[in-house]
Design a protein around this motif. Structure first.
Motif, PDB file in Angstrom:
ATOM      1  N   VAL A 209       0.831  -1.200   0.000  1.00 46.09           N
ATOM      2  CA  VAL A 209       0.000   0.000   0.000  1.00 46.09           C
ATOM      3  C   VAL A 209       0.867   1.251   0.000  1.00 46.09           C
ATOM      4  O   VAL A 209       0.548   2.248  -0.678  1.00 46.09           O
ATOM      5  N   THR A 210       1.998   1.229   0.710  1.00 47.29           N
ATOM      6  CA  THR A 210       2.889   2.395   0.729  1.00 47.29           C
ATOM      7  C   THR A 210       3.511   2.625  -0.646  1.00 47.29           C
ATOM      8  O   THR A 210       3.540   3.760  -1.148  1.00 47.29           O
ATOM      9  N   LEU A 211       4.011   1.558  -1.267  1.00 47.03           N
ATOM     10  CA  LEU A 211       4.607   1.691  -2.599  1.00 47.03           C
ATOM     11  C   LEU A 211       3.555   2.086  -3.637  1.00 47.03           C
ATOM     12  O   LEU A 211       3.851   2.850  -4.564  1.00 47.03           O
ATOM     13  N   GLY A 212       2.337   1.584  -3.478  1.00 47.09           N
ATOM     14  CA  GLY A 212       1.278   1.944  -4.418  1.00 47.09           C
ATOM     15  C   GLY A 212       0.938   3.414  -4.358  1.00 47.09           C
ATOM     16  O   GLY A 212       0.804   4.083  -5.398  1.00 47.09           O
ATOM     17  N   ILE A 220       1.883  11.293 -11.001  1.00 47.12           N
ATOM     18  CA  ILE A 220       1.115  12.521 -11.211  1.00 47.12           C
ATOM     19  C   ILE A 220       2.021  13.741 -11.172  1.00 47.12           C
ATOM     20  O   ILE A 220       1.895  14.673 -11.975  1.00 47.12           O
ATOM     21  N   VAL A 221       2.988  13.754 -10.231  1.00 44.51           N
ATOM     22  CA  VAL A 221       3.897  14.890 -10.132  1.00 44.51           C
ATOM     23  C   VAL A 221       4.784  14.991 -11.373  1.00 44.51           C
ATOM     24  O   VAL A 221       5.064  16.085 -11.878  1.00 44.51           O
ATOM     25  N   ARG A 222       5.242  13.853 -11.884  1.00 48.07           N
ATOM     26  CA  ARG A 222       6.152  13.839 -13.016  1.00 48.07           C
ATOM     27  C   ARG A 222       5.455  14.002 -14.360  1.00 48.07           C
ATOM     28  O   ARG A 222       6.099  14.307 -15.370  1.00 48.07           O
ATOM     29  N   ALA A 223       4.129  13.811 -14.404  1.00 50.72           N
ATOM     30  CA  ALA A 223       3.404  13.798 -15.676  1.00 50.72           C
ATOM     31  C   ALA A 223       3.566  15.071 -16.502  1.00 50.72           C
ATOM     32  O   ALA A 223       3.740  14.985 -17.725  1.00 50.72           O
ATOM     33  N   PRO A 224       3.503  16.283 -15.920  1.00 55.84           N
ATOM     34  CA  PRO A 224       3.658  17.479 -16.747  1.00 55.84           C
ATOM     35  C   PRO A 224       5.000  17.544 -17.462  1.00 55.84           C
ATOM     36  O   PRO A 224       5.091  18.039 -18.587  1.00 55.84           O
ATOM     37  N   GLU A 225       6.043  17.026 -16.818  1.00 56.41           N
ATOM     38  CA  GLU A 225       7.376  17.054 -17.424  1.00 56.41           C
ATOM     39  C   GLU A 225       7.571  15.904 -18.416  1.00 56.41           C
ATOM     40  O   GLU A 225       8.093  16.093 -19.515  1.00 56.41           O
ATOM     41  N   ALA A 226       7.136  14.683 -18.017  1.00 59.80           N
ATOM     42  CA  ALA A 226       7.342  13.513 -18.868  1.00 59.80           C
ATOM     43  C   ALA A 226       6.266  13.358 -19.931  1.00 59.80           C
ATOM     44  O   ALA A 226       6.494  12.714 -20.958  1.00 59.80           O
ATOM     45  N   GLY A 227       5.074  13.949 -19.671  1.00 61.76           N
ATOM     46  CA  GLY A 227       3.953  13.795 -20.584  1.00 61.76           C
ATOM     47  C   GLY A 227       2.946  12.784 -20.054  1.00 61.76           C
ATOM     48  O   GLY A 227       3.343  11.694 -19.614  1.00 61.76           O
ATOM     49  N   TRP A 228       1.667  13.141 -20.084  1.00 57.16           N
ATOM     50  CA  TRP A 228       0.643  12.255 -19.541  1.00 57.16           C
ATOM     51  C   TRP A 228       0.530  10.954 -20.329  1.00 57.16           C
ATOM     52  O   TRP A 228       0.146   9.921 -19.789  1.00 57.16           O
ATOM     53  N   GLY A 229       0.854  11.009 -21.618  1.00 61.74           N
ATOM     54  CA  GLY A 229       0.771   9.799 -22.439  1.00 61.74           C
ATOM     55  C   GLY A 229       2.084   9.086 -22.607  1.00 61.74           C
ATOM     56  O   GLY A 229       2.172   8.103 -23.361  1.00 61.74           O
ATOM     57  N   SER A 230       3.115   9.532 -21.885  1.00 64.65           N
ATOM     58  CA  SER A 230       4.430   8.911 -22.031  1.00 64.65           C
ATOM     59  C   SER A 230       4.446   7.523 -21.403  1.00 64.65           C
ATOM     60  O   SER A 230       3.650   7.198 -20.522  1.00 64.65           O
ATOM     61  N   ALA A 231       5.413   6.715 -21.873  1.00 68.05           N
ATOM     62  CA  ALA A 231       5.520   5.350 -21.360  1.00 68.05           C
ATOM     63  C   ALA A 231       5.823   5.349 -19.862  1.00 68.05           C
ATOM     64  O   ALA A 231       5.268   4.538 -19.103  1.00 68.05           O
ATOM     65  N   SER A 232       6.692   6.276 -19.398  1.00 72.71           N
ATOM     66  CA  SER A 232       7.062   6.293 -17.978  1.00 72.71           C
ATOM     67  C   SER A 232       5.861   6.621 -17.098  1.00 72.71           C
ATOM     68  O   SER A 232       5.662   5.999 -16.046  1.00 72.71           O
ATOM     69  N   THR A 233       5.040   7.596 -17.533  1.00 71.85           N
ATOM     70  CA  THR A 233       3.856   7.951 -16.747  1.00 71.85           C
ATOM     71  C   THR A 233       2.858   6.804 -16.694  1.00 71.85           C
ATOM     72  O   THR A 233       2.361   6.434 -15.614  1.00 71.85           O
ATOM     73  N   LEU A 234       2.565   6.224 -17.842  1.00 67.91           N
ATOM     74  CA  LEU A 234       1.573   5.139 -17.907  1.00 67.91           C
ATOM     75  C   LEU A 234       2.045   3.910 -17.146  1.00 67.91           C
ATOM     76  O   LEU A 234       1.252   3.262 -16.441  1.00 67.91           O
ATOM     77  N   LEU A 235       3.333   3.583 -17.262  1.00 68.78           N
ATOM     78  CA  LEU A 235       3.847   2.413 -16.557  1.00 68.78           C
ATOM     79  C   LEU A 235       3.841   2.623 -15.043  1.00 68.78           C
ATOM     80  O   LEU A 235       3.525   1.698 -14.282  1.00 68.78           O
ATOM     81  N   THR A 236       4.171   3.841 -14.623  1.00 73.18           N
ATOM     82  CA  THR A 236       4.163   4.116 -13.176  1.00 73.18           C
ATOM     83  C   THR A 236       2.747   4.078 -12.620  1.00 73.18           C
ATOM     84  O   THR A 236       2.511   3.536 -11.531  1.00 73.18           O
ATOM     85  N   LEU A 237       1.801   4.648 -13.352  1.00 70.98           N
ATOM     86  CA  LEU A 237       0.399   4.580 -12.916  1.00 70.98           C
ATOM     87  C   LEU A 237      -0.098   3.140 -12.894  1.00 70.98           C
ATOM     88  O   LEU A 237      -0.830   2.737 -11.976  1.00 70.98           O
TER      89      LEU A 237
END
Length: 485
Positions: A209-212, A220-237
Motif C-alpha cells: 500500500v505504501t509503494l502503491g 502525477i507529479v512527473r506527468a507534466p514534465e514527462a507527458g501524460w501519455g508517455s511510457a514512464s507515466t503510464l507504466l508508473t500509474l
C-alpha cells in the motif's frame, strides 16, 4: 485497576491536551515547510517541479504506514507506540534539519512521516480509551483534537514564516525535537498503560500500500514534465494500480490482515472516509499554493506570508472548539459535512480569481476565511463519523483508516494540483502572470474536488437513528477492554 484493565487516570485533562498536541505537531509538519520551500530550494537544489516532494515524502510515508501504525498500536499497546512514534519523529527531524542535499532531505522527511504514522492512530486510540465512556466528554475531546489538525496545518505556515525569516530554515525541523522530548517524558505519566496481545503483522500489506501510493503520487507529479501519455507515466500509474490491487488481494486472503475489508460494510464508514479524503485533497493544495502566491507573486517575505494566514488559524480553532460541537448536536454530522465541503469550494473558487497585481486584503483574506469556515465545519463530523461507525473493538483500525484517507488525499490532491498548476504556467519562476495563472488553475481544481466531496456526502452519508444514552455508554464500556489488551 478498573474492570477494563486500564488504571484510572486522574490527569485526563492534561492527557487530552497532549493528544491534541500530537495531532497538532504531526499535521504541522506537513505545512511548516511551506514558507521555507523557496529557501530550501536554493540551499538544496530542488527544481520547481520536484519541490512538492518535500511535502509528499512526509505525507506518502505518513499515509502509507498509518494502517500498520494502527495495527501495531492494537498489538503492542497504544501508549508504547505513541512514545515510539515521538522518538522516530525526533530522529527524522534532526536528519531533515542537517540535510545537505535533496536525497538526505527526502529520506529524513520520510522518516518523520513514519514517526507520525505511529503517533496518529495511537493518539486516537488513547483518546477513545480515556473519553469513550462519556459521549459529551468524547465530543469535547474530538473538538479539541479536530481543531488541532487544521490549526496545526495553518499555524505551521505562520511558525514556518517566523522561523525561516528570523532564524533559518533548518529550524522548521529542529523545533520538533524539544516537543518530542517533552512528550516522551509526559506520556508514561498521563496515558493509560496497555498490554500486548498476540497477533500477526502484515508487513507485505504495509509495503504494497505504501509503494502503491508513492507510485501514484510520483506519476502525477512527473506527468507534466514527462507527458501524460508517455511510457514512464503510464507504466508508473499501472504499477500503482497493480500494487493497490495486490494490497486488496492480500487483505482478502490473510487471516489477520492489516485492514479487514469487511469493515467498510459498516454504515457511513466508507462515506465518511471519502469525505475526509476529498476534504484533504482540496484543503492541502489551497494552503500550499496560497503560500507560493503570497511569496512569489505578491512578493511577501517569509514572516509576513506566514502571518497572512494566521486569521485562518484563529477562525478554524474558534469554530471547531466553540461552534461545531453545538451544530453537530443540533443538526447531526451529515449537514455539516455537506455545508462545510461546499463552503470550502466557494472559498476556493473565490481564490481562483487571484490577480498578478493583487493584494492580501482583496485577493486572499476574504476567500481564505470562507475556506477556513468550510474546513472547520466539515472536519470534525467526518472524522467522528468515520471512527464511531466501526465496531468498538476495531477503534485502532478505524483511526488508522481515516488518518490514511486524509493523508493519501493530501498527497494525491497536491500531486494533481501541482501537475495542473505546472501545465498552466506555474513552473515559470519570475513570470508573475504565468505563476498566477498556474495558481489560479490549482485553486479551481481544488474547488471542483470540494464540490465532488459535497455531492458524494449528500448521496452516500446516511442519517443514523438517535441512539439511547444507555446504549452509547454500554458501547463505550465495551471499547475499553478492546484497547487494553
Amino acid at each position: 485497576m478498573s474492570a477494563s484493565g486500564i488504571s484510572p487516570n486522574p490527569s485526563r485533562g492534561k492527557a487530552r491536551w497532549l493528544i491534541a498536541a500530537a495531532q497538532f505537531m504531526v499535521i504541522m509538519d506537513t505545512s511548516i515547510i511551506g514558507v521555507a520551500l523557496p529557501k530550501m530550494q536554493g540551499a538544496l537544489g530542488f527544481t520547481q517541479e520536484n519541490l512538492s516532494w518535500v511535502f509528499n515524502a512526509y505525507v506518502v510515508a505518513f499515509g502509507g504506514l498509518l494502517l500498520l501504525g494502527g495495527r501495531l498500536a492494537d498489538l503492542f499497546g497504544a501508549r508504547r507506540l505513541f512514545s515510539t512514534g515521538w522518538a522516530v519523529l525526533a530522529v527524522g527531524s534532526l536528519g531533515a534539519g542537517l540535510a545537505g542535499n535533496v536525497t538526505i532531505e527526502l529520506i529524513s522527511r520520510a522518516v518523520q512521516g513514519a514517526g507520525a504514522a505511529l503517533i496518529a492512530p495511537a493518539a486516537l486510540t488513547l483518546l477513545m480509551m480515556l473519553f469513550g465512556h462519556d459521549p459529551k466528554e468524547l465530543t469535547r475531546a474530538f473538538a479539541l483534537y479536530g481543531a488541532a489538525a487544521p490549526a496545526g496545518g495553518t499555524a505551521g505556515v505562520f511558525l514556518g514564516g517566523a522561523i525561516t525569516q528570523y532564524i533559518s530554515w533548518p529550524w522548521v525541523f529542529f523545533i520538533n525535537i524539544p516537543v518530542a522530548l517533552v512528550a516522551l517524558v509526559a506520556t508514561p505519566k498521563l496515558m493509560p498503560a496497555t498490554g500486548r496481545r498476540s497477533g500477526q503483522i502484515d508487513l507485505l500489506g504495509a509495503l504494497t500500500v505504501t509503494l502503491g501510493v508513492a507510485a501514484a503520487v510520483y506519476a502525477i507529479v512527473r506527468a507534466p514534465e514527462a507527458g501524460w501519455g508517455s511510457a514512464s507515466t503510464l507504466l508508473t500509474l499501472a504499477a500503482a494500480v497493480v500494487l493497490i490491487a495486490l494490497f486488496l488481494v492480500i487483505q482478502s486472503k490473510r487471516r489477520e490482515p492489516l485492514m479487514r475489508l469487511d469493515i467498510f460494510k459498516a454504515p457511513n464508514l466508507a462515506a465518511a472516509n471519502v469525505a475526509q479524503f476529498l476534504l484533504a485533497a482540496a484543503w492541502v493544495p489551497m494552503w500550499f499554493f496560497l503560500n507560493l502566491y503570497l511569496q512569489q507573486v505578491l512578493g511577501l517575505s517569509a514572516f509576513p506570508s506566514g502571518a497572512a494566514l494566521l486569521p485562518m488559524t484563529v477562525a478554524i480553532m474558534l469554530i471547531m472548539i466553540t461552534t461545531a460541537p453545538r451544530l453537530i448536536a443540533r443538526f447531526g454530522p451529515k449537514p455539516l459535512i455537506v455545508v462545510g465541503l461546499l463552503l470550502l469550494a466557494v472559498g476556493l473558487f473565490w481564490l481562483s480569481l487571484v490577480r498578478a497585481d493583487g493584494n492580501f486584503w482583496v485577493d486572499v483574506l476574504p476567500a481564505s476565511l470562507v475556506s477556513a469556515i468550510g474546513m472547520a465545519l466539515a472536519f470534525i463530523p467526518s472524522l467522528g463519523t468515520a471512527i464511531s461507525s466501526a465496531r468498538p473493538e476495531e477503534g485502532g483500525l478505524a483511526s488508522g483508516i481515516v488518518n490514511t484517507s486524509y493523508q493519501v488525499g493530501s498527497a494525491l490532491g497536491l500531486a494533481a494540483m501541482t501537475a495542473l498548476a505546472a501545465a498552466k504556467g506555474a513552473g515559470h519562476l519570475g513570470d508573475v502572470k504565468a505563476l498566477t495563472s498556474g495558481f489560479s488553475a490549482a485553486f479551481t481544481g481544488a474547488a471542483v474536488i470540494a464540490v465532488v466531496g459535497g455531492v458524494l456526502a449528500i448521496a452516500l452519508l446516511r442519517t443514523p437513528k438517535p441512539q439511547p444514552q444507555a446504549a452509547v455508554a454500554e458501547a463505550a464500556e465495551v471499547a475499553e477492554p478492546a484497547h487494553s489488551v
